[in-house]
Design a protein around this motif. Structure first.
Motif, PDB file in Angstrom:
ATOM      1  N   ALA A  52       0.829  -1.205   0.000  1.00 57.71           N
ATOM      2  CA  ALA A  52       0.000   0.000   0.000  1.00 57.71           C
ATOM      3  C   ALA A  52       0.866   1.258   0.000  1.00 57.71           C
ATOM      4  O   ALA A  52       0.605   2.204  -0.753  1.00 57.71           O
ATOM      5  CB  ALA A  52      -0.935  -0.006   1.206  1.00 57.71           C
ATOM      6  N   HIS A  53       1.904   1.267   0.823  1.00 58.38           N
ATOM      7  CA  HIS A  53       2.783   2.439   0.879  1.00 58.38           C
ATOM      8  C   HIS A  53       3.485   2.665  -0.453  1.00 58.38           C
ATOM      9  O   HIS A  53       3.608   3.809  -0.915  1.00 58.38           O
ATOM     10  CB  HIS A  53       3.816   2.296   1.998  1.00 58.38           C
ATOM     11  CG  HIS A  53       4.630   3.527   2.176  1.00 58.38           C
ATOM     12  ND1 HIS A  53       5.837   3.705   1.557  1.00 58.38           N
ATOM     13  CD2 HIS A  53       4.389   4.652   2.885  1.00 58.38           C
ATOM     14  CE1 HIS A  53       6.322   4.889   1.876  1.00 58.38           C
ATOM     15  NE2 HIS A  53       5.458   5.491   2.683  1.00 58.38           N
ATOM     16  N   ALA A  54       3.927   1.603  -1.088  1.00 60.52           N
ATOM     17  CA  ALA A  54       4.625   1.734  -2.368  1.00 60.52           C
ATOM     18  C   ALA A  54       3.706   2.304  -3.449  1.00 60.52           C
ATOM     19  O   ALA A  54       4.153   3.074  -4.303  1.00 60.52           O
ATOM     20  CB  ALA A  54       5.176   0.376  -2.805  1.00 60.52           C
ATOM     21  N   ARG A  55       2.419   1.954  -3.417  1.00 58.67           N
ATOM     22  CA  ARG A  55       1.488   2.404  -4.470  1.00 58.67           C
ATOM     23  C   ARG A  55       0.800   3.723  -4.147  1.00 58.67           C
ATOM     24  O   ARG A  55       0.487   4.487  -5.045  1.00 58.67           O
ATOM     25  CB  ARG A  55       0.420   1.338  -4.714  1.00 58.67           C
ATOM     26  CG  ARG A  55       0.942   0.052  -5.278  1.00 58.67           C
ATOM     27  CD  ARG A  55       1.140   0.088  -6.756  1.00 58.67           C
ATOM     28  NE  ARG A  55      -0.175   0.189  -7.384  1.00 58.67           N
ATOM     29  CZ  ARG A  55      -0.375   0.771  -8.551  1.00 58.67           C
ATOM     30  NH1 ARG A  55       0.624   1.281  -9.205  1.00 58.67           N
ATOM     31  NH2 ARG A  55      -1.564   0.835  -9.060  1.00 58.67           N
ATOM     32  N   ASP A  58       0.667   5.653   1.530  1.00 65.69           N
ATOM     33  CA  ASP A  58      -0.042   5.579   2.809  1.00 65.69           C
ATOM     34  C   ASP A  58      -0.188   4.116   3.219  1.00 65.69           C
ATOM     35  O   ASP A  58      -1.058   3.409   2.720  1.00 65.69           O
ATOM     36  CB  ASP A  58      -1.410   6.234   2.691  1.00 65.69           C
ATOM     37  CG  ASP A  58      -2.171   6.288   4.006  1.00 65.69           C
ATOM     38  OD1 ASP A  58      -1.675   5.756   5.029  1.00 65.69           O
ATOM     39  OD2 ASP A  58      -3.283   6.849   4.006  1.00 65.69           O
ATOM     40  N   ALA A  59       0.646   3.684   4.142  1.00 66.10           N
ATOM     41  CA  ALA A  59       0.629   2.283   4.576  1.00 66.10           C
ATOM     42  C   ALA A  59      -0.670   1.892   5.257  1.00 66.10           C
ATOM     43  O   ALA A  59      -1.046   0.719   5.254  1.00 66.10           O
ATOM     44  CB  ALA A  59       1.803   2.013   5.512  1.00 66.10           C
ATOM     45  N   THR A  60      -1.408   2.875   5.820  1.00 69.59           N
ATOM     46  CA  THR A  60      -2.663   2.531   6.503  1.00 69.59           C
ATOM     47  C   THR A  60      -3.750   2.116   5.530  1.00 69.59           C
ATOM     48  O   THR A  60      -4.809   1.654   5.948  1.00 69.59           O
ATOM     49  CB  THR A  60      -3.186   3.705   7.368  1.00 69.59           C
ATOM     50  OG1 THR A  60      -3.562   4.797   6.523  1.00 69.59           O
ATOM     51  CG2 THR A  60      -2.149   4.146   8.381  1.00 69.59           C
ATOM     52  N   GLN A  61      -3.493   2.235   4.247  1.00 72.31           N
ATOM     53  CA  GLN A  61      -4.467   1.822   3.234  1.00 72.31           C
ATOM     54  C   GLN A  61      -4.295   0.348   2.845  1.00 72.31           C
ATOM     55  O   GLN A  61      -4.831  -0.105   1.836  1.00 72.31           O
ATOM     56  CB  GLN A  61      -4.359   2.719   1.999  1.00 72.31           C
ATOM     57  CG  GLN A  61      -4.646   4.178   2.307  1.00 72.31           C
ATOM     58  CD  GLN A  61      -6.040   4.387   2.866  1.00 72.31           C
ATOM     59  OE1 GLN A  61      -7.033   4.000   2.262  1.00 72.31           O
ATOM     60  NE2 GLN A  61      -6.119   4.966   4.050  1.00 72.31           N
ATOM     61  N   PRO A  88      -4.263  -2.097  -5.599  1.00 70.16           N
ATOM     62  CA  PRO A  88      -4.871  -0.890  -6.163  1.00 70.16           C
ATOM     63  C   PRO A  88      -4.009   0.337  -5.924  1.00 70.16           C
ATOM     64  O   PRO A  88      -3.266   0.404  -4.942  1.00 70.16           O
ATOM     65  CB  PRO A  88      -6.214  -0.767  -5.423  1.00 70.16           C
ATOM     66  CG  PRO A  88      -6.139  -1.671  -4.268  1.00 70.16           C
ATOM     67  CD  PRO A  88      -5.009  -2.637  -4.482  1.00 70.16           C
ATOM     68  N   GLY A  89      -4.118   1.306  -6.817  1.00 66.02           N
ATOM     69  CA  GLY A  89      -3.374   2.559  -6.690  1.00 66.02           C
ATOM     70  C   GLY A  89      -4.165   3.585  -5.904  1.00 66.02           C
ATOM     71  O   GLY A  89      -5.210   3.289  -5.339  1.00 66.02           O
TER      72      GLY A  89
END
Length: 90
Positions: A52-55, A58-61, A88-89
């Motif tokens: 999530a953080h890479a895309r 926001d790692a919380t996503q 997902p982006g």
């Protein structure tokens, strides 16, 4: 009850009675919307928050990744290196 960025923040609640007669409040089942994503191959040590953080930055996503792959337990998505999952982006 939940943080604004939680997957549960806008989920309705219901009141029900358990088999022991206790009244409890529970979340209604969320309807997952189809999500598009980029296929990513799982490597040893991967985690959903890292994807999530890479895309999105926001790692919380991380829960968006779990939802896109219809996973109740997101940890199962990164257990097997070589598997592919949709990320997902933003």
């Amino acid at each position: 009850m939940f943080l604004p960025n939680s997957r549960y923040s806008r989920v309705a609640t219901v009141q029900t009675t358990t088999s022991t007669g206790e009244t409890v409040v529970a979340l209604k089942l969320r309807q997952l919307t189809p999500a598009r994503g980029e296929p990513q191959m799982v490597q040893a040590g991967d985690r959903l928050d890292l994807f999530a953080h890479a895309r999105t930055g926001d790692a919380t996503q991380f829960w968006h990744v779990a939802d896109a792959n219809s996973a109740l337990d997101g940890r199962s998505l990164v257990e097997t290196p070589g598997e592919t999952l949709l990320v997902p982006g933003s």
